[in-house]
Scaffold this motif. Sequence first.
Motif, mmCIF file in Angstrom:
data_model
loop_
_atom_site.group_PDB
_atom_site.id
_atom_site.type_symbol
_atom_site.label_atom_id
_atom_site.label_comp_id
_atom_site.label_asym_id
_atom_site.label_seq_id
_atom_site.Cartn_x
_atom_site.Cartn_y
_atom_site.Cartn_z
ATOM 1 N N VAL A 82 0.837 -1.202 0.000
ATOM 2 C CA VAL A 82 0.000 0.000 0.000
ATOM 3 C C VAL A 82 0.869 1.247 0.000
ATOM 4 N N GLY A 83 1.906 1.241 0.829
ATOM 5 C CA GLY A 83 2.777 2.408 0.925
ATOM 6 C C GLY A 83 3.479 2.734 -0.379
ATOM 7 N N VAL A 84 4.019 1.714 -1.047
ATOM 8 C CA VAL A 84 4.754 1.973 -2.281
ATOM 9 C C VAL A 84 3.807 2.370 -3.403
ATOM 10 N N THR A 85 2.570 1.872 -3.368
ATOM 11 C CA THR A 85 1.578 2.287 -4.360
ATOM 12 C C THR A 85 1.206 3.752 -4.176
ATOM 13 N N VAL A 86 1.068 4.175 -2.928
ATOM 14 C CA VAL A 86 0.788 5.580 -2.649
ATOM 15 C C VAL A 86 1.931 6.460 -3.138
ATOM 16 N N LEU A 87 3.162 5.992 -2.947
ATOM 17 C CA LEU A 87 4.320 6.763 -3.403
ATOM 18 C C LEU A 87 4.305 6.952 -4.916
ATOM 19 N N VAL A 88 3.885 5.919 -5.648
ATOM 20 C CA VAL A 88 3.794 6.045 -7.105
ATOM 21 C C VAL A 88 2.858 7.187 -7.463
ATOM 22 N N GLY A 89 1.684 7.217 -6.849
ATOM 23 C CA GLY A 89 0.722 8.271 -7.130
ATOM 24 C C GLY A 89 1.226 9.647 -6.737
ATOM 25 N N VAL A 90 1.883 9.732 -5.573
ATOM 26 C CA VAL A 90 2.383 11.023 -5.095
ATOM 27 C C VAL A 90 3.458 11.564 -6.031
ATOM 28 N N PHE A 91 4.434 10.705 -6.373
ATOM 29 C CA PHE A 91 5.511 11.170 -7.247
ATOM 30 C C PHE A 91 5.003 11.508 -8.645
ATOM 31 N N ALA A 92 4.004 10.749 -9.126
ATOM 32 C CA ALA A 92 3.435 11.054 -10.445
ATOM 33 C C ALA A 92 2.746 12.416 -10.433
ATOM 34 N N LEU A 93 1.969 12.694 -9.387
ATOM 35 C CA LEU A 93 1.285 13.985 -9.295
ATOM 36 C C LEU A 93 2.279 15.135 -9.137
ATOM 37 N N LEU A 94 3.327 14.911 -8.349
ATOM 38 C CA LEU A 94 4.339 15.953 -8.174
ATOM 39 C C LEU A 94 5.094 16.210 -9.475
ATOM 40 N N THR A 95 5.302 15.141 -10.247
ATOM 41 C CA THR A 95 5.957 15.312 -11.548
ATOM 42 C C THR A 95 5.115 16.188 -12.461
ATOM 43 N N LEU A 96 3.817 15.943 -12.492
ATOM 44 C CA LEU A 96 2.919 16.760 -13.309
ATOM 45 C C LEU A 96 2.888 18.205 -12.819
#
Length: 284
Positions: free
Chosen positions: A173-187
């Motif tokens: 769950v934690g690493v999946t959340v990180l994927v979403g967070v980093f993707a949004l921050l990249t955008l």
Amino acid sequence: MRFVLAMLLWLLATAALAVALPTVWAEANLVDDDGYAAFAQRAAADPTLQQAVANELTTQVLNLGGDVEPALVQGIASSYTSGSAFPEQFAQANRFAHRWMFTDQVSSGTDAQGRWVVDIGPMLNDSAFKGTLDAYNITVPASLPVPLTQNAPDALRPGQLRSVATWGPWFSVGVTVLVGVFALLTLAAARSRGKALAALGVSALLVGAAGWAGVEIGRRRVDAALTNTSGDIREIADVMVDTAIASMHQWLNITLIVGGALVVLGVLFAMLGGLRQRTVREPF
């Protein structure tokens, strides 16, 4: 500076996705008890596995003694493994082996010699067997553990993966959340949202392609770990591994498809953004 930040966040998103994909797959199909049972139930639909299990059941019935024709037992076993009741019971038998690896209930998955075993007693007590065996005065115990390997490697020891079962769900769950967070921050950090979206699509394509290569490497290591198995047990293990690989390939293919779609959308958004800016700068 903004470009460097966006590039760093993109790299972090890519790395997080590379970790999240196999982690979430393993949690859903191998670590979780119900997920592993469902996975085993899918594998039980394979004719090769059905025949291997039928052979093993025949061997165990004949070992119980009694004056019964091997061909008769083989026919009953083959009919049973090709029937509708077999997949669910095979899944339950695999729960027995799963507990051996992922919980502290190690005594339920080992015999007196400490070997990794699977309980086929419920299968032999199925109505498909019970009536015939009773007719030949063969008593089937409620539990009949069959060793899967005579000399398990260190990676296959009782309770070896107990910590994985405890912390695996939280980590996935934690690493999946990180994927979403980093993707949004990249955008958010990128000057062009379209280019950033396309870059995230490239991340998915890279992870998907690397995953295909990683699966092939992992298959060779699994084959090495199964060197202590042979005969019907090896046939069963090979089908289970093939089913796992097919499942992982599906996840990787979905990742590749999503990545390709993001690249296309990103390119379209970038083109539309460029046209809009040109229209603003050069009005009619």
